[in-house]
Every structure is written in structure tokens, then in C-alpha cells.
Design an enzyme around this catalytic site. Structure first.
Site, PDB file in Angstrom:
ATOM      1  N   GLY A 146     -13.628  -3.720  -0.059  1.00 33.99           N
ATOM      2  CA  GLY A 146     -14.982  -3.195   0.113  1.00 33.99           C
ATOM      3  C   GLY A 146     -15.316  -2.109  -0.895  1.00 33.99           C
ATOM      4  O   GLY A 146     -16.418  -2.069  -1.442  1.00 33.99           O
ATOM      5  N   GLY A 172     -11.332  -8.296  -1.289  1.00 35.90           N
ATOM      6  CA  GLY A 172     -10.155  -8.478  -0.448  1.00 35.90           C
ATOM      7  C   GLY A 172      -9.505  -9.840  -0.613  1.00 35.90           C
ATOM      8  O   GLY A 172      -8.321  -9.956  -0.942  1.00 35.90           O
ATOM      9  N   LYS A 179     -20.631 -15.544   1.541  1.00 32.09           N
ATOM     10  CA  LYS A 179     -22.061 -15.380   1.793  1.00 32.09           C
ATOM     11  C   LYS A 179     -22.810 -14.689   0.666  1.00 32.09           C
ATOM     12  O   LYS A 179     -22.373 -13.666   0.158  1.00 32.09           O
ATOM     13  CB  LYS A 179     -22.246 -14.529   3.048  1.00 32.09           C
ATOM     14  CG  LYS A 179     -21.898 -15.226   4.328  1.00 32.09           C
ATOM     15  CD  LYS A 179     -22.327 -14.340   5.461  1.00 32.09           C
ATOM     16  CE  LYS A 179     -21.969 -14.906   6.815  1.00 32.09           C
ATOM     17  NZ  LYS A 179     -22.011 -13.810   7.797  1.00 32.09           N
ATOM     18  N   ARG A 192       0.828  -1.214   0.000  1.00 32.99           N
ATOM     19  CA  ARG A 192       0.000   0.000   0.000  1.00 32.99           C
ATOM     20  C   ARG A 192       0.860   1.262   0.000  1.00 32.99           C
ATOM     21  O   ARG A 192       0.465   2.274  -0.570  1.00 32.99           O
ATOM     22  CB  ARG A 192      -0.938  -0.008   1.201  1.00 32.99           C
ATOM     23  CG  ARG A 192      -2.012  -1.043   1.007  1.00 32.99           C
ATOM     24  CD  ARG A 192      -3.126  -0.892   2.002  1.00 32.99           C
ATOM     25  NE  ARG A 192      -4.293  -1.583   1.500  1.00 32.99           N
ATOM     26  CZ  ARG A 192      -5.185  -2.190   2.270  1.00 32.99           C
ATOM     27  NH1 ARG A 192      -5.048  -2.176   3.578  1.00 32.99           N
ATOM     28  NH2 ARG A 192      -6.219  -2.791   1.731  1.00 32.99           N
TER      29      ARG A 192
END
Ligand code: ADP
Ligand code: MG
Length: 405
Positions: free
Chosen positions: A386, A363, A211, A35
Site C-alpha cells: 500500500g 503486495g 480492480k 521483514r
């Protein structure tokens, strides 16, 4: 929307850059500096133009509602000064660290900053107003900036003081706000998956992960845009169950069966479900695994990965694509025995050999792509888990991006 390249006369200007230095730490050391590296082009450009560069980022979580000693411990764990040395090394320019985020000392550090140097401020989440987008805090931060640059794509889906509050104030004051190189590339790549051109069809989405309930809005959005949606991962067992199959002890969301059926109806044949699975008699503690002959999972077993017939089918679909958006691993890729499905998707992307526009967002899926060594085979691997999903869900809108427009 302005980009850093549109900003002129930066010499001596105070440029506040929101970066994403939310790096993974291990025993107080940086475990992966990706990052920091990703933010360098924007910082270098501003330094070269002679700007006074002020960097802000969050790191980890700080829960201000907890007891004071807990908050103190979280602050200690997420002290952003850990980044200073590595950043200075990579940049080759002096980086000073400002431990305060408001008050006299904070302003002193900013006021004494020299042209073409960098000031890294403490973790923005040390301030409880950050996540509340507190207007007083945003005002104080905005007061030290002549220009704002947003380069923290991974935080662009959050309307916090540093991502949304500061640019809102500066814009009102008629000061320039722009996106950095990293955010620019993210937006361009993800927008292409949102505003689909005819020449990018067939457009194939690959969805997996845990999910259905986490991904409802993504599925809804992709259903409107894609020519095919390949569904793997644990998510596939909710669809299988909805179709009356036996799922054994696979993760399955019984409250999403109606939703799954609704999707299948709306998709009208565009959703492609697995034909077989690799199943095991446990998750961490399994002793036996087998390839199923169809979508049914035997009693006492759980689906852990897509099977060989599914791999062949998915690879065929991917080979026909002009554009691919992928989110969510096909199986429990953290365990070697259940990596094959996720690996096969990576291979299928490599086999497209740059002839299609390919994006991985999410992610865990992005982590898998990097871990397996396929990052360069994709047109774009998003740095924001996200944020990349929300970009797809909300048709390209994010609070930290919209405010720059
Ligand atoms: P992303 O972060 O890419 O959006 P998710 O967070 O939705 O993806 O899901 C990632 C997780 O899903 C991984 O930890 C992976 O082990 C898990 N997973 C995938 N397939 C299965 C499965 N069949 N059973 C249990 N977990 C699964
Ligand atoms: Mg995840």
C-alpha cells in the site's frame, strides 16, 4: 531529511525505532522472516553505536470496536513476543520484551535498558489510540525517546501514533527524527519513479491486478509521468468493455467504463492494452481453457491471463525502457495455468540486464516476483504494498515520511 548515518553521539541515547515486524504467521509461528531481516541493518548500526534501542511495530489487525472477548482473541493471535527469539538470533544481541505499552512497567523496562541492547515492545495496536493517532499515547511513547527512527516503510502511509504522532512531538521538542536504511532505500527508489529525469525515459509503467477502482489515483498519476502504460490483469477487461469488446464473465467494473475511456483519451496512444487472453470457463473450478484470437472473450469464459501475442508486445515495449514501474500481476498467477503473463514481465525485466531502473511495488506483484525468483533482477522490489502505491499516487508524499522532513 536525516538518515541514521547523520545521527551522532548515540552512546547511551534512547533511540525509538518504528520497525515493520508485521510478519506472516502460521499456527502461531513466523512463516517468513523477511521483514525482520530487512530491519537488521538499521538496528545493528544503532546497537554498534551503543544506543539503547527501543523497537515498536504493529502486527496484524486488532479491532477495538468488537466485543471484549473478540479483542482478547485478536490480541492473543497477534502477540508480538513471537518475534523476540528470531530477532535475537539474527542480531546476536540481547533482545528483551516489554509486554506493556504504557504505565509504570513500560517505563521500568525502558529505564533499565542497557547501552547497546534492544527492547522489543508489544504490538502497538494493542492500544486503541495507535490507529487514532491519539496525542496522549504518542506523548507517553515520545517521552521514552531521545531520538526517533522511522524504518517501517510498509506503515509509512498511515498517520498513526507510532508512525506520525511520536516524530511530530519529538520534532517540536527539538529532538532528532530520521529515516532508517530501509525507508531511505524505498524513498530513493520510488522518488525516482515520481520525479522523472529525462535520462530515465522511455519510462514504462506496467499495471495489472484486480480492480481499476483500487488504482484510479495510481493510473492518474502515472498518466502524467509515463511514456507508455501497459495494462494487463483483470483490470484490462474493464478497458476492453469500455471499448465495446465482449468480456464474457471476466471481472469487469461497469461503473468504471467512463473512467477507462477518459484515461484512453488522455493517454493519447500511450496506453497499451492486451491483444489476446488466456480464458477459462470458471475461476477455481474451470474445466476448459483457451487462448483467444483477439480482445474478445467467448461467452461463459473469463479472462485469466494475458495471451502470447500480448506477451510479445509487452516484452517489446519493456525492452525499450530506461525505467519501469510495475504494479499488479498480469493474471491469476496463484494458479499455475495462468502464470505465464506475470512470469513474462519478470523475464523481460531480467533481459534488461540492469540497463534500466526497474521497480516493483504492490503486495501481490512483489510476492510474485519473489516467488518466481526474480527479486535480484529488479533495481528495487518494495517492501510496502500500500505504501509504495500511495507514494506514486501522492507524488512522493506519505504521512510517515513527510513528518521526518
Ligand atoms: P497488487 O497487490 O500487486 O497491487 P492487486 O491486489 O491489485 O495487486 O491484484 C492482485 C490480484 O489480482 C491477484 O490475486 C491476481 O490473482 C488477481 N488477478 C490478476 N489478473 C486477474 C484476472 N484476469 N482475473 C482475476 N483475478 C486476477
Ligand atoms: Mg494486493
Amino acid at each position: 531529511m536525516l538518515t541514521v548515518d547523520n545521527l551522532k553521539d548515540l552512546k547511551g541515547k534512547r533511540v525509538l525505532v518504528r520497525v515493520d515486524f508485521n510478519v506472516p504467521l502460521k499456527e502461531g509461528k513466523i512463516r517468513d522472516d523477511n521483514r525482520i531481516v530487512a530491519a537488521l541493518p538499521t538496528i545493528k548500526k544503532l546497537v554498534n553505536e551503543g544506543a539503547k534501542v527501543i523497537l515498536m511495530s504493529h502486527l496484524g489487525k486488532i479491532k477495538h470496536k468488537e466485543a471484549p472477548e473478540v479483542v482478547e482473541a485478536q490480541k492473543k493471535k497477534n502477540d508480538l513476543s513471537v518475534v523476540r527469539g528470531r530477532l535475537e538470533e539474527l542480531l546476536g544481541v540481547t533482545v528483551s520484551f516489554c509486554p506493556e505499552l504504557k504505565g509504570k512497567d513500560f517505563h521500568y523496562f525502558v529505564d533499565t535498558l542497557e547501552d547497546g541492547t534492544v527492547l522489543l515492545c508489544q504490538n502497538t495496536r494493542y492500544e486503541k489510540g495507535e490507529e487514532k493517532n491519539d496525542s496522549e499515547l504518542a506523548k507517553e511513547w515520545a517521552s521514552v525517546a531521545d531520538v526517533f527512527v522511522m524504518d517501517a516503510f510498509g506503515s509509512a502511509h498511515r498517520a498513526h501514533a507510532s508512525t506520525n504522532g511520536i516524530p511530530a512531538i519529538l520534532k517540536e521538542e527539538g529532538k532528532p527524527v530520521a529515516c532508517g536504511y530501509l525507508v531511505e532505500k524505498e524513498i530513493n527508489s520510488l522518488m525516482r519513479c515520481v520525479d522523472v529525469k529525462d535520462s530515465d525515459r522511455p519510462y514504462v509503467a506496467i499495471l495489472g491486478g484486480l480492480k481499476v477502482s483500487d488504482k484510479i489515483k495510481v493510473i492518474d498519476s502515472l498518466l502524467k509521468k509515463c511514456d507508455k502504460i501497459l495494462i494487463g490483469g483483470a483490470m484490462a477487461y474493464t478497458f476492453a468493455k469500455a471499448l465495446g469488446k465482449d468480456v464474457g464473465t471476466s471481472p469487469c467494473e461497469l461503473d468504471q467504463l467512463d473512467y477507462a475511456l477518459k484515461c484512453l483519451k488522455e493517454a493519447n496512444g500511450r496506453i497499451v492494452l492486451p491483444l489476446d487472453s488466456v480464458a477459462a470457463n470458471g475461476f477455481d473450478d474451470w474445466t476448459d481453457k483457451k487462448v483467444t484470437s483477439d480482445q474478445n472473450i467467448p461467452e461463459g469464459y473469463q479472462g485469466m491471463d494475458i495471451g502470447p501475442k500480448t506477451i510479445k508486445l509487452f516484452k517489446e515495449e519493456i525492452s525499450k525502457a530506461k525505467m519501469v514501474f510495475w504494479n499488479g500481476p498480469m493474471g491469476v498467477f496463484e494458479q499455475k495455468d495462468f502464470q505465464a503473463g506475470t512470469l513474462a514481465i519478470c523475464e523481460a525485466i531480467r533481459e534488461l540486464d540492469g540497463k534500466a531502473f526497474t521497480v516493483c511495488g504492490g503486495g501481490d506483484s512483489a510476492a510474485a516476483v519473489k516467488e518466481f525468483g526474480f527479486k535480484d533482477d529488479f533495481s528495487h522490489v518494495s517492501t510496502g504494498g500500500g505504501a509504495s502505491l500511495e507514494m506514486i499516487e501522492n507524488d512522493g508524499h506519505l504521512p510517515g515520511v513527510d513528518i521526518l522532513k
